[in-house]
Design a protein around this motif. Structure first.
Motif, PDB file in Angstrom:
ATOM      1  N   MET A 256       0.862  -1.190   0.000  1.00 14.20           N
ATOM      2  CA  MET A 256       0.000   0.000   0.000  1.00 14.20           C
ATOM      3  C   MET A 256       0.894   1.233   0.000  1.00 14.20           C
ATOM      4  SD  MET A 256      -2.914  -1.250  -0.102  1.00 14.20           S
ATOM      5  CE  MET A 256      -4.448  -0.796   0.582  1.00 14.20           C
ATOM      6  N   PRO A 257       0.410   2.319  -0.591  1.00 14.89           N
ATOM      7  CA  PRO A 257       1.264   3.513  -0.705  1.00 14.89           C
ATOM      8  C   PRO A 257       1.255   4.359   0.567  1.00 14.89           C
ATOM      9  CG  PRO A 257      -0.851   3.954  -1.714  1.00 14.89           C
ATOM     10  CD  PRO A 257      -0.920   2.528  -1.210  1.00 14.89           C
ATOM     11  N   LEU A 258       2.368   5.064   0.784  1.00 13.38           N
ATOM     12  CA  LEU A 258       2.419   6.028   1.897  1.00 13.38           C
ATOM     13  C   LEU A 258       2.593   7.430   1.304  1.00 13.38           C
ATOM     14  CD1 LEU A 258       4.641   4.068   4.477  1.00 13.38           C
ATOM     15  CD2 LEU A 258       2.179   4.507   4.597  1.00 13.38           C
ATOM     16  N   PHE A 259       1.628   7.870   0.510  1.00 13.61           N
ATOM     17  CA  PHE A 259       1.707   9.202  -0.100  1.00 13.61           C
ATOM     18  C   PHE A 259       1.804  10.270   0.980  1.00 13.61           C
ATOM     19  CE2 PHE A 259      -1.252   7.075  -3.348  1.00 13.61           C
ATOM     20  CZ  PHE A 259      -0.192   6.672  -4.155  1.00 13.61           C
ATOM     21  N   GLU A 260       2.575  11.323   0.675  1.00 13.94           N
ATOM     22  CA  GLU A 260       2.750  12.418   1.640  1.00 13.94           C
ATOM     23  C   GLU A 260       1.430  13.037   2.078  1.00 13.94           C
ATOM     24  OE1 GLU A 260       5.474  15.683   0.685  1.00 13.94           O
ATOM     25  OE2 GLU A 260       6.946  14.089   0.316  1.00 13.94           O
ATOM     26  N   GLU A 261       0.448  13.004   1.145  1.00 12.51           N
ATOM     27  CA  GLU A 261      -0.851  13.625   1.446  1.00 12.51           C
ATOM     28  C   GLU A 261      -1.501  13.031   2.699  1.00 12.51           C
ATOM     29  OE1 GLU A 261       0.317  12.977  -1.469  1.00 12.51           O
ATOM     30  OE2 GLU A 261      -0.032  14.732  -2.734  1.00 12.51           O
ATOM     31  N   TYR A 262      -1.135  11.795   3.045  1.00 14.91           N
ATOM     32  CA  TYR A 262      -1.759  11.166   4.217  1.00 14.91           C
ATOM     33  C   TYR A 262      -1.352  11.843   5.528  1.00 14.91           C
ATOM     34  CZ  TYR A 262      -3.401   7.457   1.153  1.00 14.91           C
ATOM     35  OH  TYR A 262      -4.036   6.761   0.161  1.00 14.91           O
ATOM     36  N   LYS A 263      -0.246  12.581   5.485  1.00 15.70           N
ATOM     37  CA  LYS A 263       0.216  13.284   6.689  1.00 15.70           C
ATOM     38  C   LYS A 263      -0.889  14.205   7.233  1.00 15.70           C
ATOM     39  CE  LYS A 263       4.186  15.935   8.302  1.00 15.70           C
ATOM     40  NZ  LYS A 263       5.140  15.040   8.966  1.00 15.70           N
ATOM     41  N   GLU A 264      -1.544  14.847   6.299  1.00 16.79           N
ATOM     42  CA  GLU A 264      -2.645  15.766   6.618  1.00 16.79           C
ATOM     43  C   GLU A 264      -3.721  15.089   7.482  1.00 16.79           C
ATOM     44  OE1 GLU A 264      -3.941  19.533   6.337  1.00 16.79           O
ATOM     45  OE2 GLU A 264      -2.108  18.791   5.365  1.00 16.79           O
ATOM     46  N   TYR A 265      -4.002  13.800   7.151  1.00 12.21           N
ATOM     47  CA  TYR A 265      -5.066  13.070   7.845  1.00 12.21           C
ATOM     48  C   TYR A 265      -4.791  12.969   9.347  1.00 12.21           C
ATOM     49  CZ  TYR A 265      -6.601  11.177   3.246  1.00 12.21           C
ATOM     50  OH  TYR A 265      -7.048  11.001   1.963  1.00 12.21           O
ATOM     51  N   LEU A 266      -3.500  13.014   9.707  1.00  9.16           N
ATOM     52  CA  LEU A 266      -3.125  12.749  11.098  1.00  9.16           C
ATOM     53  C   LEU A 266      -2.808  14.029  11.868  1.00  9.16           C
ATOM     54  CD1 LEU A 266      -0.860   9.627  10.385  1.00  9.16           C
ATOM     55  CD2 LEU A 266      -3.034   9.601  11.613  1.00  9.16           C
ATOM     56  N   LYS A 267      -3.112  15.171  11.254  1.00 10.24           N
ATOM     57  CA  LYS A 267      -2.822  16.447  11.929  1.00 10.24           C
ATOM     58  C   LYS A 267      -3.786  16.674  13.089  1.00 10.24           C
ATOM     59  CE  LYS A 267       0.009  19.428   9.308  1.00 10.24           C
ATOM     60  NZ  LYS A 267      -0.004  19.885   7.901  1.00 10.24           N
ATOM     61  N   SER A 268      -3.198  17.086  14.214  1.00 10.46           N
ATOM     62  CA  SER A 268      -4.010  17.372  15.401  1.00 10.46           C
ATOM     63  C   SER A 268      -3.945  18.870  15.697  1.00 10.46           C
ATOM     64  CB  SER A 268      -3.458  16.578  16.580  1.00 10.46           C
ATOM     65  OG  SER A 268      -3.881  17.142  17.809  1.00 10.46           O
ATOM     66  N   ASP A 269      -5.020  19.424  16.281  1.00  8.38           N
ATOM     67  CA  ASP A 269      -5.010  20.839  16.643  1.00  8.38           C
ATOM     68  C   ASP A 269      -4.172  21.090  17.879  1.00  8.38           C
ATOM     69  OD1 ASP A 269      -6.698  21.417  14.559  1.00  8.38           O
ATOM     70  OD2 ASP A 269      -8.524  21.189  15.767  1.00  8.38           O
ATOM     71  N   ILE A 270      -3.975  20.045  18.663  1.00  7.13           N
ATOM     72  CA  ILE A 270      -3.403  20.263  19.991  1.00  7.13           C
ATOM     73  C   ILE A 270      -2.054  19.546  20.178  1.00  7.13           C
ATOM     74  CG2 ILE A 270      -4.902  18.432  20.869  1.00  7.13           C
ATOM     75  CD1 ILE A 270      -4.980  19.731  23.543  1.00  7.13           C
ATOM     76  N   ALA A 271      -1.800  18.502  19.375  1.00  8.00           N
ATOM     77  CA  ALA A 271      -0.567  17.724  19.550  1.00  8.00           C
ATOM     78  C   ALA A 271       0.143  17.560  18.206  1.00  8.00           C
ATOM     79  CB  ALA A 271      -0.901  16.362  20.145  1.00  8.00           C
ATOM     80  N   ASP A 272       1.281  16.881  18.215  1.00  9.08           N
ATOM     81  CA  ASP A 272       2.041  16.706  16.967  1.00  9.08           C
ATOM     82  C   ASP A 272       1.306  15.800  15.979  1.00  9.08           C
ATOM     83  OD1 ASP A 272       4.100  18.306  17.935  1.00  9.08           O
ATOM     84  OD2 ASP A 272       4.980  16.613  19.017  1.00  9.08           O
ATOM     85  N   LEU A 273       0.586  14.836  16.513  1.00  9.70           N
ATOM     86  CA  LEU A 273      -0.141  13.862  15.677  1.00  9.70           C
ATOM     87  C   LEU A 273      -1.408  13.471  16.417  1.00  9.70           C
ATOM     88  CD1 LEU A 273       2.670  11.176  15.116  1.00  9.70           C
ATOM     89  CD2 LEU A 273       1.484  12.334  13.251  1.00  9.70           C
TER      90      LEU A 273
END
Ligand code: BES
Ligand code: ZN
Ligand code: ZN
Length: 495
Positions: free
Chosen positions: A417-434
């Motif tokens: 399965m691919p690990l496209f950079e765009e997936y980083k966005e999915y894991l963004k938190s307002d309060i923590a690093d991830l």
């Protein structure tokens, strides 16, 4: 109540005890309960004219009447009435010559041994004449027969020992080396199945420590809760908070060579209730298999040490339960990993990635040549692949190619399965690093992406075995229950 196997007595567990002998003898001359004759579809009994003659052409008649055609895994049992030495002949179909593969031989071997063990037959013999005409090694057939010869009975009052005890292979080929490998790999797969099938009241983090200590020629270090706190493993420890079972962060070293190690990280959640984000009760009993990754790692190290493989392996098992106790971590909590990265908990049921993230961070201390993690990480994995393949993700193409080769060889299939950079966005938190959940879309991949953030520049592969570690149905050489997935795959990868 004291639990049945609170002592985790691994000596009671079923393991491959099928004794394997090689004899260079004629088929008609070997006294045995059952002689297995693998046959090809549409080719009659041509490889065994002498047997056919001694039995007044009975096998030939069975075939020409259409009762047996040699289709893959088709069977026919014939009593010989004393006309030749074997008491019975067992015809097993291999399918068409042009379509034969190692996997088909494995499946036919599995069918033969599970059928015969069901009849309580204890000693069998195998003729490999037909297989030899295919220029295939009979080892795949043997491997299937051994893998199928497994029955987890220790929790039943009436111990039901159905296993075949002995197989004699009729051949003049020198197969000893291949047999030794196969025996060790299968016995390790059975060891892993035992650990996974054992219910979580017995298969606790402490029992996993015992399992690790039962291995020979390895060193085992256990990082207890206090030390894990000192090391800053806040993500792993947050999972353990809701349970009264002490967490055990287990580190096992097998050093068959003085090189940089390959680190194998195995998810070791001995029961996953989901925690405060509790799972539906239906099917929850199966969540004892959430430590299947760690069982695979233990199996691999067991076989590697038995085979004295020239490799340096470090196994890391961040073991704990995931329960919703009064001290449990909660959605909205922010925890700090050993790497320093903070994580906002969206779901306490996405606990595996938390434990594995700290294990990957710890693994980097050993300056490994590669980190492979193997984990029952996401339900989304079985949505994607059903029971047929493990998901593979990683940051090293060449390494993943090797894993793919091992998967084709063993038929423990993986699919990238691919690990496209765009997936980083999915894991963004307002309060923590991830955050620990990236939402439902792409759930299989975002779990892998989460781990990638911890692997950093180290060569790394993630294997999600949520769909393949357990089967609800009997398969040709995997009885229902724990499959032992990952053991043969990783052994072949390491070789
Ligand atoms: N252990 C489960 C994954 C799992 C599900 C394994 C079914 C085997 C069979 C894992 O900890 C989990 O619960 N994952 C959640 C993640 C979600 C909350 C983002 C899942 O897949 O539902
Ligand atoms: Zn979970
Ligand atoms: Zn889990």
């Amino acid at each position: 109540m004291k639990s049945l196997f609170s002592s985790a007595d691994f000596s009671k567990f079923p393991c491959t005890t099928m004794k394997i002998l090689i004899q260079n003898k004629k088929e008609t001359a070997l006294g045995c309960d059952v002689l297995i004759l693998p046959l090809l579809e549409g080719e009659g009994i041509t490889s065994y004219k002498d047997i056919n003659r001694s039995l007044n052409n009975m096998p030939d008649k069975i075939i020409s009447s259409g009762e047996f055609n040699g289709k893959l895994s088709e069977i026919c049992l014939i009593h010989t009435g004393g006309m030749i030495k074997p008491d019975r002949l067992f015809l097993i179909g291999l399918g068409k010559r042009s379509e034969i593969t190692a996997e088909k031989l494995r499946q036919a071997g599995g069918k033969a041994s599970s059928y015969l063990s069901g009849l309580k037959i204890k000693e069998i013999a195998l003729s490999v004449k037909t297989i030899a005409s295919l220029k295939q090694t009979p080892i795949a057939f043997l491997e299937g027969a051994l893998l199928a010869n497994y029955n987890f009975h220790i929790y039943k009052k009436e111990e039901n020992h159905k296993e075949i005890k002995k197989i004699t292979i009729l051949t003049k080929e020198k197969l000893e080396k291949q047999i030794k490998w196969t025996e060790a790999a299968v016995s390790a797969a059975h060891f892993a199945r035992n650990l996974v099938n054992t219910p979580s009241n017995d298969m606790t983090p402490s029992a996993l420590v015992k399992a690790a200590r039962s291995l020979k020629n390895v060193s085992v270090k256990v990082i207890e809760k206090n030390e894990a706190e000192r090391l800053g493993m806040g993500a792993y420890l947050s999972v353990a908070r809701g349970s009264n079972e002490p967490p055990k962060f287990i580190v096992i070293t097998y050093k068959g060579k003085k090189t940089a190690p390959v680190v194998l990280v195995g998810k070791a959640i001995t029961f996953d209730s989901g925690g405060i984000s509790i799972k539906p009760s239906e099917g929850m009993e199966k969540m004892k298999y959430d430590m299947a990754g760690s069982a695979a790692v233990l199996g691999v190290i067991k076989a590697a040490s038995e085979l004295k493989m020239p490799v340096h392996i470090i196994g890391i098992l961040p073991a704990t339960e995931n329960l919703p106790g009064g001290k449990a971590f909660k959605p909205g909590d922010v925890v700090k990993t050993m790497s320093g990265k903070t994580i906002e908990i969206i779901s306490t049921d996405a606990e595996g990635r938390l434990a594995v993230a700290d294990a990957i961070e710890y693994a980097k201390r050993f300056k490994p040549s590669a980190i492979i993690d193997i984990a029952t990480l996401t339900g989304a994995c079985s949505i994607a692949f059903g029971n047929e393949a493990a998901a593979m993700m990683g940051n090293d193409k060449a390494l993943m190619k090797k894993m793919m080769d091992a998967s084709l060889e063993t038929y423990e299939r993986v699919w990238q399965m691919p690990l496209f950079e765009e997936y980083k966005e999915y894991l963004k938190s307002d309060i923590a690093d991830l955050k620990n959940v990236g939402g439902r879309p792409g759930g299989l991949i975002t779990a892998g992406y989460f781990l990638k953030e911890f692997a950093g520049d180290t060569s790394w592969i993630h294997l999600d075995i949520a769909g393949t570690a357990w089967t609800d149905k009997d398969k040709p050489y995997i009885p229902k229950g724990a499959t032992g997935i990952g053991v043969r795959l990783l052994l072949s990868f390491l070789r």
